[in-house]
Design a protein around this motif. Structure first.
Motif, mmCIF file in Angstrom:
data_model
loop_
_atom_site.group_PDB
_atom_site.id
_atom_site.type_symbol
_atom_site.label_atom_id
_atom_site.label_comp_id
_atom_site.label_asym_id
_atom_site.label_seq_id
_atom_site.Cartn_x
_atom_site.Cartn_y
_atom_site.Cartn_z
ATOM 1 N N VAL A 50 4.241 1.860 2.361
ATOM 2 C CA VAL A 50 5.097 3.041 2.204
ATOM 3 C C VAL A 50 4.262 4.294 2.362
ATOM 4 C CG1 VAL A 50 6.394 4.424 0.518
ATOM 5 C CG2 VAL A 50 6.843 1.976 0.727
ATOM 6 N N CYS A 51 4.808 5.262 3.088
ATOM 7 C CA CYS A 51 4.187 6.581 3.197
ATOM 8 C C CYS A 51 5.143 7.590 2.577
ATOM 9 C CB CYS A 51 3.918 6.936 4.660
ATOM 10 S SG CYS A 51 3.128 8.550 4.877
ATOM 11 N N ARG A 85 0.845 -1.184 0.000
ATOM 12 C CA ARG A 85 0.000 0.000 0.000
ATOM 13 C C ARG A 85 0.887 1.244 0.000
ATOM 14 N NH1 ARG A 85 -3.811 1.761 5.116
ATOM 15 N NH2 ARG A 85 -4.651 3.699 4.229
ATOM 16 N N VAL A 86 0.506 2.245 -0.783
ATOM 17 C CA VAL A 86 1.255 3.501 -0.855
ATOM 18 C C VAL A 86 0.338 4.651 -0.470
ATOM 19 C CG1 VAL A 86 2.525 5.111 -2.320
ATOM 20 C CG2 VAL A 86 2.808 2.648 -2.647
ATOM 21 N N LEU A 97 -1.092 1.884 8.529
ATOM 22 C CA LEU A 97 -0.175 1.231 7.601
ATOM 23 C C LEU A 97 0.535 0.075 8.300
ATOM 24 C CD1 LEU A 97 1.418 4.372 5.872
ATOM 25 C CD2 LEU A 97 -0.347 2.858 4.934
ATOM 26 N N SER A 98 1.284 -0.701 7.535
ATOM 27 C CA SER A 98 2.026 -1.838 8.095
ATOM 28 C C SER A 98 3.459 -1.812 7.573
ATOM 29 C CB SER A 98 1.356 -3.157 7.695
ATOM 30 O OG SER A 98 1.587 -3.423 6.310
ATOM 31 N N ALA A 124 3.777 2.937 12.808
ATOM 32 C CA ALA A 124 3.110 1.750 12.278
ATOM 33 C C ALA A 124 4.094 0.769 11.650
ATOM 34 C CB ALA A 124 2.062 2.158 11.246
ATOM 35 N N GLY A 125 5.346 1.184 11.503
ATOM 36 C CA GLY A 125 6.350 0.311 10.913
ATOM 37 C C GLY A 125 6.507 0.462 9.423
ATOM 38 N N ALA A 126 5.761 1.402 8.818
ATOM 39 C CA ALA A 126 5.851 1.612 7.368
ATOM 40 C C ALA A 126 7.128 2.364 7.021
ATOM 41 C CB ALA A 126 4.636 2.387 6.881
ATOM 42 N N SER A 127 7.572 2.220 5.785
ATOM 43 C CA SER A 127 8.701 2.999 5.288
ATOM 44 C C SER A 127 8.232 4.424 5.022
ATOM 45 C CB SER A 127 9.250 2.399 3.991
ATOM 46 O OG SER A 127 9.795 1.121 4.217
ATOM 47 N N VAL A 128 8.987 5.400 5.497
ATOM 48 C CA VAL A 128 8.656 6.808 5.286
ATOM 49 C C VAL A 128 9.654 7.400 4.310
ATOM 50 C CG1 VAL A 128 8.356 9.075 6.348
ATOM 51 C CG2 VAL A 128 7.674 7.004 7.594
ATOM 52 N N ILE A 129 9.157 7.882 3.191
ATOM 53 C CA ILE A 129 9.998 8.489 2.159
ATOM 54 C C ILE A 129 9.652 9.973 2.070
ATOM 55 C CG2 ILE A 129 10.584 8.522 -0.295
ATOM 56 C CD1 ILE A 129 9.836 5.552 -0.390
ATOM 57 N N ALA A 130 10.638 10.829 2.280
ATOM 58 C CA ALA A 130 10.419 12.269 2.224
ATOM 59 C C ALA A 130 10.836 12.810 0.868
ATOM 60 C CB ALA A 130 11.216 12.966 3.321
ATOM 61 N N ILE A 131 9.994 13.673 0.311
ATOM 62 C CA ILE A 131 10.353 14.443 -0.875
ATOM 63 C C ILE A 131 10.316 15.898 -0.447
ATOM 64 C CG2 ILE A 131 9.729 15.064 -3.243
ATOM 65 C CD1 ILE A 131 8.422 12.358 -3.553
#
Length: 290
Positions: free
Chosen positions: A186-187, A138-139, A181-182, A209-216
């Motif tokens: 990805v967030c 999930r994104v 999220l899980s 939540a353990g999701a990957s966090v990607i910053a732009i």
């Protein structure tokens, strides 16, 4: 941070504005506002003109990844030379430039600065972000304020290529969705400043939540880049960071969102191509009804 050798002084200054001390900012503003003159100045002259000590000039240069002012002068000369080589006519000789002349000139300046904006990107971070977005269950794409349009467009473009992505406009709903999220999700958090409170809360919820966090984001040193697992830094598109602060343009982020989608599509392979074909079918049917 690790600087890329090809990143010009203007891009470094724009990306680091939030991390500079006020006295260092005075130095960098002075130098980037008058690069032609600054090439001829000594470190002591810069210190006197900025009203700071010589050690502050040294710290300011080091904050941008240079050993000292001599190295910054060389980089300024290189950037100025490249800009002059690529420059064109602003208006008729001896006359006031027309509105069209100014528009064409500003488009050219923006195009050149967009190339420089990519110089802050890290190859490993890009590869990691593309792989995680392409393979996530999930994104969720999050943004607030001026960056919302970028996030909305990113989610829509990903979805049109078969990589379903959600964009939620309400800030509270963003946090709730992020917390659900899980570790397989990805967030993606888009924030030009990297300091938007609502976006930071959503990033924290996704991390919890353990999701990957990607910053732009546009700035290398910000609360968001520190909170994210991966930070994709796109330097602001202004010629100087003063331009960015005055105009708050998101054009560099919009362009990056577009090319990021293309990278994810390439990583997804045939699945994305099939999904895009279905998207084109829907568009074609809509056009036939016009």
């Amino acid at each position: 941070m690790a600087w890329h050798s090809e990143a010009p002084p203007s891009a470094r200054a724009a990306a680091m504005v939030h991390a500079l001390q006020p006295s260092e900012r005075q130095v960098i503003e002075l130098v980037t506002a008058s690069p032609t003159a600054a090439i001829e100045w000594t470190a002591q002259e810069v210190a006197e003109r900025a009203g700071v000590g010589r050690t502050t000039v040294m710290r300011a240069c080091q904050s941008l990844g240079y050993r000292g002012y001599p190295q910054l002068r060389v980089a300024l000369a290189a950037e100025l030379g490249a800009a002059q080589a690529a420059g064109g006519r602003v208006g008729p000789a001896g006359g006031e430039p027309s509105a069209l002349d100014r528009i064409v000139h500003e488009i050219g300046e923006t195009a050149r600065s967009l190339v420089a904006s990519a110089s802050m990107l890290d190859g490993e971070a890009i590869d990691g972000a593309v792989g995680r977005i392409a393979g996530a269950q999930r994104v969720l794409v999050v943004a607030n304020g001026l960056s919302s349009a970028v996030a909305s467009g990113l989610a829509m473009r990903l979805s049109s290529h078969g990589r379903h992505a959600e964009f939620i406009a309400d800030s509270l709903a963003q946090q709730i969705s992020a917390r659900h999220l899980s570790v397989r999700d990805v967030c993606v958090v888009v924030s030009g400043s990297g300091a938007n409170d609502a976006s930071l809360r959503a990033a924290a919820a996704a991390g919890a939540a353990g999701a990957s966090v990607i910053a732009i984001t546009s700035f290398a040193a910000s609360a968001l880049s520190e909170a994210a697992d991966l930070a994709l830094v796109i330097a602001p598109s202004g010629v100087t960071f003063r331009d960015e602060l005055e105009h708050a343009s998101r054009v560099s982020l919009l362009l990056f969102a577009e090319v990021l989608v293309r990278a994810v599509v390439r990583a997804a392979g045939g699945r994305a191509q099939s999904a895009h074909a279905h998207t084109l079918e829907v568009i074609s049917e809509h056009l036939e009804g016009e």
